[in-house]
Design an enzyme around this catalytic site. Structure first.
Site, short mmCIF file in Angstrom:
data_model
loop_
_atom_site.label_atom_id
_atom_site.label_comp_id
_atom_site.label_asym_id
_atom_site.label_seq_id
_atom_site.Cartn_x
_atom_site.Cartn_y
_atom_site.Cartn_z
N TYR A 55 0.83 -1.20 0.00
CA TYR A 55 0.00 0.00 0.00
C TYR A 55 0.87 1.26 0.00
O TYR A 55 0.36 2.36 -0.24
CB TYR A 55 -0.91 0.04 1.22
CG TYR A 55 -1.93 -1.06 1.32
CD1 TYR A 55 -2.08 -2.04 0.33
CD2 TYR A 55 -2.76 -1.16 2.44
CE1 TYR A 55 -3.01 -3.05 0.44
CE2 TYR A 55 -3.70 -2.17 2.56
CZ TYR A 55 -3.82 -3.12 1.57
OH TYR A 55 -4.74 -4.13 1.69
N GLN A 171 -7.94 -13.19 4.37
CA GLN A 171 -8.55 -11.93 3.93
C GLN A 171 -8.91 -12.06 2.46
O GLN A 171 -8.04 -12.20 1.60
CB GLN A 171 -7.58 -10.77 4.16
CG GLN A 171 -8.21 -9.40 3.97
CD GLN A 171 -7.26 -8.28 4.31
OE1 GLN A 171 -6.81 -7.54 3.42
NE2 GLN A 171 -6.92 -8.13 5.59
N TRP A 196 -12.57 -7.89 2.47
CA TRP A 196 -12.20 -6.61 1.86
C TRP A 196 -13.16 -6.32 0.71
O TRP A 196 -13.80 -7.21 0.19
CB TRP A 196 -10.74 -6.59 1.42
CG TRP A 196 -10.25 -7.51 0.36
CD1 TRP A 196 -9.62 -8.70 0.53
CD2 TRP A 196 -10.29 -7.30 -1.06
NE1 TRP A 196 -9.28 -9.27 -0.68
CE2 TRP A 196 -9.66 -8.43 -1.67
CE3 TRP A 196 -10.78 -6.28 -1.88
CZ2 TRP A 196 -9.53 -8.55 -3.06
CZ3 TRP A 196 -10.65 -6.41 -3.26
CH2 TRP A 196 -10.03 -7.52 -3.83
N SER A 240 -12.59 4.41 3.77
CA SER A 240 -12.95 5.74 3.29
C SER A 240 -11.99 6.74 3.92
O SER A 240 -11.45 6.50 5.00
CB SER A 240 -14.39 6.09 3.68
OG SER A 240 -14.71 7.40 3.25
N VAL A 241 -11.78 7.88 3.25
CA VAL A 241 -11.02 8.96 3.86
C VAL A 241 -11.96 10.02 4.44
O VAL A 241 -11.49 11.03 4.97
CB VAL A 241 -10.04 9.60 2.85
CG1 VAL A 241 -8.99 8.60 2.41
CG2 VAL A 241 -10.78 10.19 1.66
N ASN A 249 -20.27 3.67 8.41
CA ASN A 249 -20.05 2.25 8.09
C ASN A 249 -20.07 1.37 9.34
O ASN A 249 -20.34 0.17 9.23
CB ASN A 249 -18.71 2.08 7.37
CG ASN A 249 -18.75 2.56 5.93
OD1 ASN A 249 -19.81 2.66 5.33
ND2 ASN A 249 -17.59 2.88 5.38
#
Length: 332
Positions: A55, A171, A196, A240-241, A249
């Site tokens: 990431y 995951q 995810w 989310s940002v 959520n």
């Protein structure tokens, strides 16, 4: 399991508790915007942070944790080994790098990222090498739990030929339209599924059946998808940002989806094996659709064992259009 808050825990097969909702940082930028998002998440009370070497934001996550004042021992931190670091020594060095970036000397959960295409097998030559490193880290207490990412049953079968310790977590991409039912038999090994893309990469917001269920329950579509995950016994990793979306959520614990036509039965019925699949990363250099000096590394859905180059490019262009649409990406 009766869950009442985002930090209620599932118990892994080794007795370690893991918060039932995590904050996913995939595509969270490694800049002040990303740092602000992670700090805001911590201020909202989230204690489960999911990141990865691939990431490219572990250092940002570490800075956010430090600046938030949240003690690492009160958090559950997950990172992932990238596919390039597969020898024993490379795995140990990758672990040290991740810990250094995150500002900790241990990880709560360390995942092995598996082969991406569903029909691909793991590299049996490297399995024992990184497994040796993972099992060493686990035995000395440097990681509290071992997990895998994007492993289907046939992937895990190969891994377990050499493993002394069965992974505690897998995951996977899991959501109402991509339920990965073929992976269900992994549960017999006491493996917890982490979901995810639980919001279907944003597609949930245009699904009329899910919209109808949300309206019936006075919730939004994202909340319905997260609740579906929890009622399936999955750990949910929405991302989310935007803090209002992060808060929303996790606002799912006053909701119970029934088994009737306005609940789980409908959501189970929207499953399809072709909506999404596991992804492979393909390097695309296409001067017609991308800048001349830029290589794009994009997540390309894989619907079959092989795709020709033209299909790769078409899918890459489609994915690029979605990635650069900020309004769409931010709802995830």
């Amino acid at each position: 399991i009766h869950l009442t808050s985002k930090n209620d825990t599932y118990e892994l097969s080794n007795g370690v508790g893991i918060p039932c909702i995590g904050y996913g940082t995939y595509k969270t930028p490694a800049d002040e915007t990303g740092k602000k998002a992670v700090m805001g998440d911590l201020k909202l009370g989230f204690r489960h942070i999911d990141t990865a070497t691939s990431y490219h934001n572990e250092e940002m996550v570490g800075e956010a944790i430090k600046e938030s004042g949240a003690p690492c021992e009160g958090l559950f931190i997950t990172s992932k080994l990238w596919n390039d670091d597969q020898s024993c020594d490379e795995t140990l060095r990758a672990f040290e790098r991740s810990c250094g970036c995150l500002g900790t000397d241990y990880l709560d959960l360390y995942l092995i990222i598996g082969q991406s295409a569903p029909d691909m097998r793991l590299n049996e030559d490297t399995n024992p090498r990184y497994l040796e490193a993972f099992e060493h880290l686990y035995s000395e207490g440097s990681i509290q739990a071992i997990g895998v990412s994007n492993f289907l049953p046939h992937h895990l079968d190969v891994l377990l030929e050499d493993a002394e310790i069965c992974p505690m977590v897998d995951q996977l991409e899991l959501n109402p339209t991509y339920q990965q039912r073929e992976a269900a038999r992994l549960r017999s090994k006491n493996i917890l599924f982490e979901a995810w893309a639980p919001l279907m990469r944003g597609e949930a917001f245009s699904n009329p059946q899910i919209e109808a269920i949300a309206k019936e329950h006075g919730k939004d579509v994202g909340q319905i998808c997260v609740r579906w995950s929890l009622q399936k016994g999955f750990l949910s990793l929405p991302k989310s940002v935007h803090l209002d979306r992060v808060r929303s959520n996790a606002d799912v614990f006053d909701l119970e989806l029934s088994s009737d036509e306005m609940g789980m039965a409908v959501l189970d019925g929207v499953n399809t094996s072709t909506e999404y699949t596991s992804t492979q990363i393909i390097q695309i250099s296409n001067s017609n659709s991308l800048s001349d000096d830029q290589d794009w590394f994009l997540d390309i859905p894989v619907w079959g064992a092989e795709m020709n180059h033209q299909q790769d490019r078409m899918l890459a262009d489609e994915r690029r259009a979605r990635i650069i649409d900020d309004s769409r990406e931010d709802i995830l």
